[in-house]
Write a protein that holds these residues in place. Structure first.
Motif, PDB file in Angstrom:
ATOM      1  N   THR A  45      -2.917  -5.781  -2.309  1.00 29.27           N
ATOM      2  CA  THR A  45      -3.243  -5.639  -3.785  1.00 29.27           C
ATOM      3  C   THR A  45      -2.838  -4.465  -4.598  1.00 29.27           C
ATOM      4  O   THR A  45      -2.378  -3.541  -3.581  1.00 29.27           O
ATOM      5  N   VAL A  46      -2.908  -4.290  -5.616  1.00 24.40           N
ATOM      6  CA  VAL A  46      -2.258  -2.906  -6.472  1.00 24.40           C
ATOM      7  C   VAL A  46      -3.287  -1.920  -6.072  1.00 24.40           C
ATOM      8  O   VAL A  46      -3.168  -0.738  -5.948  1.00 24.40           O
ATOM      9  N   SER A  47      -4.675  -2.351  -6.095  1.00 24.89           N
ATOM     10  CA  SER A  47      -5.798  -1.440  -5.895  1.00 24.89           C
ATOM     11  C   SER A  47      -5.557  -0.464  -4.523  1.00 24.89           C
ATOM     12  O   SER A  47      -5.754   0.476  -4.324  1.00 24.89           O
ATOM     13  N   GLU A  48      -5.164  -1.255  -3.256  1.00 21.13           N
ATOM     14  CA  GLU A  48      -5.107  -0.715  -2.146  1.00 21.13           C
ATOM     15  C   GLU A  48      -3.711   0.152  -2.123  1.00 21.13           C
ATOM     16  O   GLU A  48      -3.426   0.988  -1.520  1.00 21.13           O
ATOM     17  N   LEU A  49      -2.653  -0.318  -3.110  1.00 18.10           N
ATOM     18  CA  LEU A  49      -1.488   0.540  -3.112  1.00 18.10           C
ATOM     19  C   LEU A  49      -1.682   2.019  -3.637  1.00 18.10           C
ATOM     20  O   LEU A  49      -1.086   2.569  -3.390  1.00 18.10           O
ATOM     21  N   VAL A  50      -2.519   2.057  -4.724  1.00 19.46           N
ATOM     22  CA  VAL A  50      -2.822   3.163  -5.260  1.00 19.46           C
ATOM     23  C   VAL A  50      -4.153   4.043  -4.859  1.00 19.46           C
ATOM     24  O   VAL A  50      -4.532   4.764  -5.751  1.00 19.46           O
ATOM     25  N   SER A  51      -4.662   3.489  -3.765  1.00 16.93           N
ATOM     26  CA  SER A  51      -5.949   3.907  -3.260  1.00 16.93           C
ATOM     27  C   SER A  51      -5.727   5.510  -2.796  1.00 16.93           C
ATOM     28  O   SER A  51      -6.576   6.229  -2.844  1.00 16.93           O
ATOM     29  N   LYS A  52      -4.678   5.809  -2.436  1.00 17.54           N
ATOM     30  CA  LYS A  52      -4.415   7.277  -1.905  1.00 17.54           C
ATOM     31  C   LYS A  52      -3.736   7.896  -3.132  1.00 17.54           C
ATOM     32  O   LYS A  52      -2.822   7.917  -3.475  1.00 17.54           O
ATOM     33  N   TRP A  53      -4.600   8.971  -3.340  1.00 18.27           N
ATOM     34  CA  TRP A  53      -4.324   9.912  -4.694  1.00 18.27           C
ATOM     35  C   TRP A  53      -2.938  10.689  -4.421  1.00 18.27           C
ATOM     36  O   TRP A  53      -2.459  10.913  -5.366  1.00 18.27           O
TER      37      TRP A  53
END
Length: 133
Positions: A45-53
């Protein structure tokens, strides 16, 4: 108001689209980071893609979605656009809040504030991989 709403929608969509571009570029080169593509994590998902700041994707996504939320908030579209209006001053709709009817929230106010707050929450509280829980 229409221009802020349109800009907010465009920025929100661009945040999702542009956040995927660095991952695609790494995919075309055959590596993700320093490891080969076959052994690497590909987000579902996109949320997993952007989970690492620290990642480029997360910074891009956060910036675009925060700007989109502010533009949508500044548009005041429930009060300005006739097709979205249920304005309290004109006898509009109210949402009962809590067990008593003494506190009423107008439908226009709910439509004004809930979407930008939700968008900021999506940008600021990303989900993580299941094995990182």
């Amino acid at each position: 108001s229409v221009s802020y709403l349109l800009l907010g929608v465009i920025l929100g969509a661009l945040g999702f689209i542009i956040a995927v571009i660095p991952l695609m570029l790494r995919g075309f080169s055959g590596t993700i980071g320093t490891s080969k593509l076959e052994n690497s994590f590909l987000p579902a998902t996109v949320s997993e893609l952007v989970s690492k700041w620290e990642s480029v994707e997360a910074r891009i996504f956060f910036g675009f979605e925060l700007l989109a939320a502010f533009c949508i908030l500044l548009s005041w579209y429930p009060f300005k656009l006739r097709n979205a209006g249920c304005i309290p001053a004109e006898g509009g709709c109210y949402l009962p809040v809590g067990p008593c009817t003494c506190i009423n929230l107008s439908w226009a106010n709910a439509r004004q504030f809930f979407p930008p707050v939700g968008l900021v929450l999506v940008a600021c509280v990303p989900s993580v991989q299941e094995n990182d829980w």
